[in-house]
Design a protein around this motif. Structure first.
Motif, PDB file in Angstrom:
ATOM      1  N   UNK A   1       0.804  -1.304  -0.204  1.00  0.00           N
ATOM      2  CA  UNK A   1       0.056   0.070   0.085  1.00  0.00           C
ATOM      3  C   UNK A   1       0.711   1.201   0.117  1.00  0.00           C
ATOM      4  N   UNK A   2       2.048   1.324   0.746  1.00  0.00           N
ATOM      5  CA  UNK A   2       2.933   2.413   0.967  1.00  0.00           C
ATOM      6  C   UNK A   2       3.289   2.555  -0.414  1.00  0.00           C
ATOM      7  N   UNK A   3       3.822   1.893  -1.154  1.00  0.00           N
ATOM      8  CA  UNK A   3       4.311   2.064  -2.704  1.00  0.00           C
ATOM      9  C   UNK A   3       3.262   2.427  -3.471  1.00  0.00           C
ATOM     10  N   UNK A   4       2.035   1.932  -3.148  1.00  0.00           N
ATOM     11  CA  UNK A   4       0.705   2.645  -4.177  1.00  0.00           C
ATOM     12  C   UNK A   4       1.039   4.044  -3.819  1.00  0.00           C
ATOM     13  N   UNK A   5       0.821   4.417  -2.568  1.00  0.00           N
ATOM     14  CA  UNK A   5       0.909   6.153  -2.657  1.00  0.00           C
ATOM     15  C   UNK A   5       1.690   6.592  -3.128  1.00  0.00           C
ATOM     16  N   UNK A   6       3.227   6.388  -2.934  1.00  0.00           N
ATOM     17  CA  UNK A   6       4.366   6.979  -3.406  1.00  0.00           C
ATOM     18  C   UNK A   6       4.210   6.872  -5.060  1.00  0.00           C
TER      19      UNK A   6
END
Ligand code: DAH
Length: 344
Positions: A1-6
């Motif tokens: 999920x982190x990576x999604x936002x970034x």
């Protein structure tokens, strides 16, 4: 999920920086922040996470949103500035500007001002009387007997209203002579008045309009004679038309003057030699005469003690004579055609 936002953040910012105009910037905004934009959907996804994970993603989502909004704002400023300078480059500041249309006084108004000024210099006071007047002032007091055929010459407009016993019917003033007895009734002698006003007659053809203007002079004093009239005519003709122009008087008939005259002025085109405009060197200007004793009496003035002269001419007529104009149609003056009016 982190990576999604970034990932979303990086993608959005690079799209924003690549946008070349405001329209593609707006599209990028919709693509990420719109109702079904990428970031919007990712934020919705947070609700599916276990409760304890949600706050951290909420904070991250907010940071990403702020970053994208800031980038949008910056880029919008840059693009608007760019657009302005492109527009400015297209304007040639060395071109002459667009001048707003400037109006000027109608040529009849100009003539009225000039005529008033000329007569003011020799002591005539400008007076105004009603445009709707009584038959009495227009005719009866001017020595027109009831039902006299001379009344027909004025082709009068009558007002639909009950007549008054003494004053008769109401009329649209057919000539400025209606002001003569009104002025005498003020009981102030001597009289030296100039009545310039609209006049109305049932007429409409190339040389007549139903509404036109006249200027009327009236002088009443002791020992007034034809020489005063002739002197005044000459003064006006030379002041208004020019030093080289001459006037003459010819015998005529009016009910309200005795003797009566028609006044002519030498033609400005041929200077009195005779041409197509004037035929024999003279142009007819209007009427004049020595005030009839009955008119003085109607105004309460004793004709044994006082005498007077009067004249009445058409403003439109003298105006055209001055310009040496042979207008094809006098109605041009009132048709509001700028191509004509702008010439004066
Ligand atoms: N009122 C006359 C007309 O309309 C013109 C006129 C003639 C005026 C003689 C006068 C005058 O004052 O003395 O035709």
């Amino acid at each position: 999920m982190d990576e999604d936002f970034i990932g979303i953040k990086n993608a959005a910012i690079s799209f924003i920086l690549e946008a070349e105009d405001l329209k593609s910037l707006e599209e990028t905004k919709l693509q990420f922040l719109g109702k079904s934009g990428k970031l919007t959907l990712a934020i919705k996804g947070i609700t599916k996470l276990p409760v304890e994970k949600r706050p951290a993603f909420g904070i991250l989502a907010n940071e990403v949103k702020n970053a994208i909004e800031n980038a949008l704002e910056q880029q919008e400023k840059i693009l608007s500035q760019k657009r302005k300078s492109v527009l400015l480059k297209k304007i040639d500041v060395t071109n002459p500007g667009n001048k707003p249309l400037l109006g000027n006084l109608h040529l009849v108004t100009q003539a009225i001002e000039e005529i008033s000024e000329i007569f003011k210099r020799i002591g005539f006071a400008r007076i105004r009387y009603p445009e709707i007047d009584w038959d009495y002032y227009a005719f009866t007091s001017l020595n027109f007997p009831e039902n006299h055929p001379a009344r027909d010459d004025w082709e009068t407009f009558f007002i639909k209203a009950d007549p008054d016993k003494k004053m008769g019917r109401q009329v649209l003033s057919p000539h400025t002579s209606s002001g003569q007895v009104r002025e005498m009734e003020k009981n102030k002698l001597p009289i030296k008045m100039l009545n310039i006003a609209k006049c109305y007659r049932r007429q409409s053809d190339v040389s007549h309009t139903p509404m036109f203007h006249q200027f009327e002079g009236l002088v009443v004093d002791k020992n007034i004679s034809i020489t005063h009239l002739k002197g005044t005519l000459d003064y006006f003709v030379k002041s208004y038309f020019g030093k080289e122009r001459k006037s003459r008087i010819r015998p005529y008939h009016f009910q309200f003057t005795e003797p009566s005259f028609e006044v002519d002025v030498t033609c400005g085109v041929c200077n009195g030699y005779g041409c197509r405009l004037c035929k024999a060197g003279w142009l007819e200007m209007g009427g004049a005469g020595i005030v009839h004793p009955n008119v003085l009496k109607a105004g309460g003035i004793d004709p044994q003690k006082y005498s007077g002269f009067a004249f009445g001419w058409g403003v439109e007529r003298v105006l055209m004579m001055k310009q040496g104009l042979e207008l094809d149609d006098l109605r041009l003056l009132y048709s509001n055609d700028l191509r004509f009016l702008e010439q004066f």
